[in-house]
Design a protein around this motif. Structure first.
Motif, PDB file in Angstrom:
ATOM      1  N   CYS B 151       0.851  -1.164  -0.119  1.00 59.70           N
ATOM      2  CA  CYS B 151       0.121  -0.043   0.158  1.00 59.70           C
ATOM      3  C   CYS B 151       0.925   1.311   0.042  1.00 59.70           C
ATOM      4  O   CYS B 151       1.680   1.438   0.939  1.00 59.70           O
ATOM      5  N   PRO B 152       0.697   2.028  -0.979  1.00 61.05           N
ATOM      6  CA  PRO B 152       1.669   3.285  -1.084  1.00 61.05           C
ATOM      7  C   PRO B 152       1.266   4.431   0.036  1.00 61.05           C
ATOM      8  O   PRO B 152       2.092   5.010   0.540  1.00 61.05           O
ATOM      9  N   SER B 154       0.132   3.588   3.093  1.00 66.28           N
ATOM     10  CA  SER B 154       0.642   3.103   4.237  1.00 66.28           C
ATOM     11  C   SER B 154       1.992   3.248   4.423  1.00 66.28           C
ATOM     12  O   SER B 154       2.722   3.775   5.406  1.00 66.28           O
ATOM     13  N   PRO B 218       5.167   0.327  -4.393  1.00 65.06           N
ATOM     14  CA  PRO B 218       3.948   0.384  -3.843  1.00 65.06           C
ATOM     15  C   PRO B 218       2.823   0.726  -4.768  1.00 65.06           C
ATOM     16  O   PRO B 218       3.087   1.369  -5.821  1.00 65.06           O
TER      17      PRO B 218
END
Lengths: 270, 270, 270, 270
Positions: B151-152, B154, B218
């Motif tokens: 996840c980018p 996150s 990501p």
């Protein structure tokens, strides 16, 4: 670090120039209330998929807002009007042109055994599908109705007996503009289309009736489908339908199926 | 009683005037051979659904003939050409205007681990869909490719780490007239679209590479879908595609998904 | 960084003092060959779960070695002897006292229709389970056999007809020491226990036979189970069995089931 | 024909001399109420399997009475005491020495996001299993708790990042005599055993916390299992447990699992 300082990557510009038709959350479980025909509500276990169109300029959507909106309906009534309200909120909060939802749930309907009149409740898989865009609101009701079929060929060619089996009618309908149709009405119509109906509880006197009634009404899957088609075509409340019948053959280890989809009237979105 | 004397109820006239769009057999299992890109064939476990259009005048179709036709392909090669042959036979033997088939199977492709180069075979769910009518032959290839996404958001907002998870790209394509596309080619293209690829066997040195490579790449589910769309639009072999990405979020108990369907060229049936 | 320098966390000491009974890989797919009774091998799609006991002192096991060992059997014959070989390798390479494996696969057996003698292949879910420890080797064969039951009560109380339905016998057996039993033998014995057998392909003349034969052999699920129990008790090749019968009632939307497990002889591990 | 005249085939004498260990109904759906720890009840969708021991002398059991008894609990509270009441009624009405029930349902528990404190309800698969015989009453509580694991090896050997994934802890416990344990208590204990917890709704500030917290608590599946074992061994309310952990690896297309079963105290049936 304060919440405001966390960068919102989803809102950064995307260079690919691709409008995403649908993006969102899937298989979120939530308890819901479904309005019953007779009166009151039935609490059900809902499975929700909710998505939006994403403009080409944004990199991502806000998944947590979708969860937030759906969560407001937890243990609350959900009808066609509420489906539209959810989609309205989704469009506003996520600045989306289109929003789409599917809600699946198991719904119970009381049935009386045919002779003893014993009452028990049978479960049916149901589904609401809604779509809201600038062109209007589209709503589809789906039900899965268990049936049984007694094979006409087997009855005809055999000295006695006839193979029979459980099956299912999966039907989805679009309402005609301004019309409404109860889940109960749709299910009751469809479950007469098999050779006989199914019940959770049957006394021997009922089992005798069901067996004889089924033997007197043998039906190919083609018969079930055609009777459904004829029934839908004659229904003024419906502008479109899709129906699949499947029976789990007792003489084979595979199923047989029949499928039809018809647009009865030009769609007029609400 | 001789076979000839048994009445054939299916052939009796039906009074309802309903042409059935599709009727047939479903979930019949059969072993098949699939042609591999490099050379030779791979034996797979096939799940077949095969149906025909039924004219309004006949009460039923002949299910056993559908089984009979499919059974001829048991442990034999099945490619797009064979799919057409099956549908041709079905149309002839059942005097049907249209015939439709879906064949699902799990297909293995050898993969080399990224650093150790250890070889192991990953499994992919695949699907052939064919339709044959007076208007021509339509063929769709479907694949399900497991991926992983980091996840980018996150990664961006966290001091260290980033949540990641397994996901899947489900893609279906129509070939452009006269073009062909290997299962292997489609899968290899799609599995580069996640943050990193999946492998049955990884040594520690590979796990290090996969982890770091994923962290450096990501991707939101929106990124995966858009990259697939851009890839399909640029592919001259394809006239239509449908793609759904779904990831089984590791921070939630639900999935997120993204969906797109595009007709790239006017369909020219073969 | 060289491979050798990567720390192996799994081998670090664990302070909790807990021996783990079973840890490993699950739902790994791999193509396998199964030896047929008549001759030759049948290629199948295997689903493998493979685990080991983990001594209290180690923090983790080496999952990649489990994949590596199983992968050697890809497209190779797998019988009871090979199951033991795999577990032997696993115990040696992972220095484990115990190793355990389950392999599930769909297996085809040719069947002749009862009158027309048309041949088609029916699919059966099968399972090998093996366990190897200092106490010896334990092997269990499991099969799922589709059956049909015609209800004796429904036949008895009704003027004509009788409800019937598809069902399944799920049986698992332990061989008596030194004995062997073919998958084909076990399946053929079990599939005679329903009211009639199932076939992929039946001509009308066969359908007549199957229907009449079923009507002449009505069976409660209790009858099917008891006949299986009597059959297993009389089988000298077997030291233990577990059997569950389930029928998908055509007059209800639920199943009925019957279950039995018996140890016929004291287990003597090989 | 009057009801009384219909012969009851189930009560005819059976010549095979086989006591059936368990026979009954399976996968019957029914709405139920589950008592909540804080107060009040939660309505759930129940899936019921209910069976009895059948003496050797009777040919069959009375399935409709099983449905009848369960149906009385429709939309009513079902706790351990009610499970026993159902089994008591079953034993009496069916003159059976033993009765056995399994009830599966999805149960929601409200969770607060770790930083924003946003509230949303997560769903957990739960199960009651009861057995009643002359030796007493046995009750087992089962729960499935979704977790996430961050791989310690991946974190250790990689420059940055670490692969992580969703998983599940499936636990079943027997209460110690006279003790009681809330579903909520069991779930809350288990869901702390992963690297971090799961939530339906997380704001960015929560996602940051969850990501960092997970990265700071990397866990092998062996760690999760051992922590569960240590926790169960220290729990005075429990006399037996069975636990399986499974994680859906994000670097593989298969799972890893760990399993343990322990009898902590000699069973004293109630």
């Amino acid at each position: 670090m304060a919440k405001e300082e966390l960068i919102d990557l989803a809102m950064t510009r995307d260079p690919r120039g691709v409008v995403i038709q649908r993006v969102g959350i899937k298989d979120l479980h939530i308890p819901l209330q479904i309005k019953k025909r007779d009166n009151g509500f039935q609490e059900v276990l809902g499975n929700v998929t909710l998505g939006v169109e994403l403009p080409h300029k944004y990199r991502g959507t806000h998944m947590s807002r979708l969860v937030e909106i759906v969560s407001q309906w937890s243990r609350k009534p959900l009808g066609g009007h509420d489906v539209r309200l959810i989609l309205d909120q989704v469009r506003n909060k996520l600045k989306a042109d289109q929003a789409h939802i599917t809600v699946k749930f198991k719904y119970f309907i009381s049935k009386k055994a045919p002779v003893s009149k014993s009452v028990s409740a049978l479960d049916y898989d149901c589904e609401f599908t809604g779509n809201l865009s600038n062109e209007g609101f589209d709503f589809i009701l789906g039900v899965e109705v268990p049936i049984a079929t007694v094979c006409p060929c087997s009855k005809e060619i055999s000295k006695y007996g006839a193979h029979n089996q459980r099956g299912v009618i999966r039907a989805r309908i679009r309402y005609e503009k301004g019309k409404f149709y109860w889940i109960e009405d749709l299910i009751e119509q469809l479950e007469t289309l098999g050779s006989h109906e199914l019940y959770p509880m049957l006394k021997r006197i009922d089992e005798k009736y069901v067996t004889e009634h089924g033997y007197e009404n043998p039906k190919f899957i083609e018969d079930v489908l055609r009777d459904a088609v004829v029934m839908f075509r004659a229904n003024e409340h419906i502008s479109w339908f899709e129906v699949e019948c499947e029976t789990f053959e007792s003489i084979h280890n595979h199923s047989v199926y029949a499928y039809q989809q018809e647009c009865l009237k030009q769609p007029k979105l609400r």
